[in-house]
Design an enzyme around this catalytic site. Structure first.
Site, PDB file in Angstrom:
ATOM      1  N   LYS A 176     -10.913   0.409  -5.106  1.00 19.73           N
ATOM      2  CA  LYS A 176     -10.405   1.241  -4.014  1.00 19.73           C
ATOM      3  C   LYS A 176     -11.265   2.491  -3.796  1.00 19.73           C
ATOM      4  O   LYS A 176     -11.162   3.132  -2.760  1.00 19.73           O
ATOM      5  CB  LYS A 176      -8.948   1.614  -4.254  1.00 19.73           C
ATOM      6  CG  LYS A 176      -8.013   0.413  -4.129  1.00 19.73           C
ATOM      7  CD  LYS A 176      -6.544   0.809  -4.204  1.00 19.73           C
ATOM      8  CE  LYS A 176      -5.633  -0.365  -3.914  1.00 19.73           C
ATOM      9  NZ  LYS A 176      -5.578  -1.329  -5.038  1.00 19.73           N
TER      10      LYS A 176
HETATM   11  C1  LIG Z   1      -5.246  -2.675  -4.840  1.00 19.51           C
HETATM   12  C2  LIG Z   1      -5.621  -3.612  -5.942  1.00 19.51           C
HETATM   13  C3  LIG Z   1      -5.638  -5.013  -5.760  1.00 19.51           C
HETATM   14  C4  LIG Z   1      -5.228  -5.650  -4.469  1.00 19.51           C
HETATM   15  O1  LIG Z   1      -6.170  -5.465  -3.448  1.00 19.51           O
HETATM   16  P1  LIG Z   1      -5.788  -5.759  -1.919  1.00 19.51           P
HETATM   17  O2  LIG Z   1      -6.933  -5.270  -1.138  1.00 19.51           O
HETATM   18  O3  LIG Z   1      -4.505  -5.018  -1.645  1.00 19.51           O
HETATM   19  O4  LIG Z   1      -5.598  -7.242  -1.811  1.00 19.51           O
HETATM   20  C5  LIG Z   1      -6.062  -5.802  -6.817  1.00 19.51           C
HETATM   21  N1  LIG Z   1      -6.407  -5.272  -8.009  1.00 19.51           N
HETATM   22  C6  LIG Z   1      -6.390  -3.944  -8.230  1.00 19.51           C
HETATM   23  C7  LIG Z   1      -6.760  -3.428  -9.568  1.00 19.51           C
HETATM   24  C8  LIG Z   1      -5.996  -3.061  -7.210  1.00 19.51           C
HETATM   25  O5  LIG Z   1      -5.967  -1.741  -7.445  1.00 19.51           O
END
Ligand SMILES: *Cc1c(COP(=O)(O)O)cnc(C)c1O
Length: 436
Positions: free
Chosen positions: A107
């Site tokens: 993210k």
């Molecule tokens: C947010 C997140 C996901 C999911 O990602 P999306 O883009 O919402 O599908 C998977 N793994 C981790 C560690 C995350 O922080």
């Protein structure tokens, strides 16, 4: 760049508008009117470019002249200042590590790029931007660290008391400067409800320029396409040109960005959507029926989503050819027992410690490879976070083998700073008004 709403294809907004609104009023999602194919010269020679160079080409291809080249390049160099290495575990099995940014999760790509784009579009003398964000753990850290020190912005994070890991709480509460943290005596849904209510409160909106930083913002999606191109570039250097990506998925932003990359010409053979028991999309891919469900709590809690918000974008990408969607994407889902087994097996086979989300991506890749027997296709599973963020999942023995990144060793020396609030919206509002 122009964007339309998936609920009303005739609407047109600028990139700046889409970034600040996050979501159209008609409850659709913003999509680019055109997704141009990148030039062949670039696509065939990806291995000659660095990650920031690839990022610039890809961003420019979508954003066009909305941000002049010089400024776009500065934003990218500042935001994407860490690597996304592809690591070989065994023949045809590679892991794309997306946890080398400040919050140790993928993210960071979205949050860092979005924060800088927002700061860029804020004009001189404009009112400070107030970002409100509810988090179950990972989003808050990425947004906090993404906006930390960004001029004319302030972030308020709401997180559920006792429900985030120690490292996540440190990432939320030790920043100071323009970041403040509120622990809510409730669940993630309670945090989300307070934030949503604030966005519709007349008095708060008069006083503050409120914005959300959630994963549906188009400025979070675009930078996630960068690392798909960059991963492919790394495989080209090993003389591999046929690849399947397995993507641990919750709100489906990450895999959505992969599909955006594919649309821009990245020659991906196949995508795998890997979920925990929140299997709305894998079920849809099998049955053709989309049933949103309430989310179920699991060990891979960043993927506990019953109605993935970005799925709308993916269906929109394939609205003219839904058969193509089924040919390009397969879905797999696993329960907590299978997740723990996967963590154990990866460690035994490859001496590699995966976070629970990442382990689900690995398992789905292995199952797809067994079912499809395609020897010349290299598999890449995305590692979405560093394992140290999820200590409760591992045995003590395994946890002790996880190498703590430097920034964590610094973090544990810092003091946590947060306020605690209950569930009442009145209390939250009073806090916001009383702490300008
Ligand atoms: C947010 C997140 C996901 C999911 O990602 P999306 O883009 O919402 O599908 C998977 N793994 C981790 C560690 C995350 O922080």
């Amino acid at each position: 760049m122009h964007l339309y709403s998936t609920n009303n294809p005739n609407t047109r907004v600028s990139f700046k508008e889409a970034v600040f609104n996050s979501m159209p009023l008609d409850n659709g999602l913003y999509m680019p009117v055109t997704i141009p194919r990148l030039d062949e010269q670039f696509l065939n020679n990806l291995d000659r470019y660095t990650l920031p160079e690839i990022a610039f080409k890809v961003a420019k291809n979508l954003i066009g002249d909305d941000i002049p080249d010089h400024d776009l390049s500065a934003i990218i160099n500042d935001a994407i200042n860490f690597l996304a290495p592809v690591v070989k575990l065994e023949d045809n099995v590679f892991v794309l590590e997306l946890f080398h940014g400040p919050s140790l999760a993928f993210k960071d790509f979205g949050a860092r790029f979005m924060s800088r784009v927002m700061a860029y579009f804020l004009e001189k003398g404009e009112k400070q931007l107030d970002v409100l964000v509810a988090t179950s753990g990972d989003t808050g850290g990425a947004v906090a660290l993404g906006f930390l020190g960004v001029p004319n912005t302030r972030v308020t994070i709401l997180y559920p008391k006792g429900k985030v890991s120690e490292i996540q709480e440190l990432q939320l509460t030790t920043n100071g400067q323009n970041i403040r943290a509120i622990e809510i005596e409730g669940t993630f849904d309670d945090c989300q409800a307070l934030v949503k209510k604030a966005f519709t409160d007349v008095e708060l909106n008069k006083k503050f320029r409120l914005t959300s930083a959630n994963s549906i913002n188009i400025a979070r999606l675009i930078p996630q396409a960068f690392y798909y191109f960059n991963a492919y570039a790394q495989l080209l250097k090993m003389d591999i040109n046929k690849v399947v990506f397995s993507v641990p998925s919750g709100n489906f932003g990450n895999i959505g960005a992969g599909l955006l990359a594919w649309k821009m010409g990245l020659p991906v053979h196949h995508f795998i959507a890997a979920t925990n028991v929140n299997d709305t999309v894998p079920e849809f891919l099998k049955t053709g029926k989309y049933h949103a469900k309430p989310s179920v709590a699991t060990l891979s809690n960043a993927m506990d989503v019953g109605n993935p918000s970005n799925w709308v974008r993916i269906s929109d990408l394939f609205k003219e050819d839904s058969k193509q969607l089924n040919q390009l994407i397969s879905g797999y889902s696993y329960d907590d027992g299978e997740t723990l087994n996967a963590i154990k097996t990866i460690h035994e086979r490859n001496n590699y410690i995966a976070c629970p989300h990442t382990a689900i991506g690995w398992k789905a890749l292995k199952d797809w490879q067994n079912e499809n027997k395609v020897e010349q296709v290299a598999g890449i599973f995305l590692s979405t976070a560093h394992p140290c963020k999820f200590p409760d999942v591992y045995s003590e023995n395994l946890f002790n083998k996880i190498e703590l990144p430097n920034q964590i060793q610094e973090l544990v020396k810092k003091d946590k700073n947060y306020v605690t609030l209950g569930l009442s919206f009145g209390g939250f509002k009073e806090y916001l008004l009383g702490n300008e």
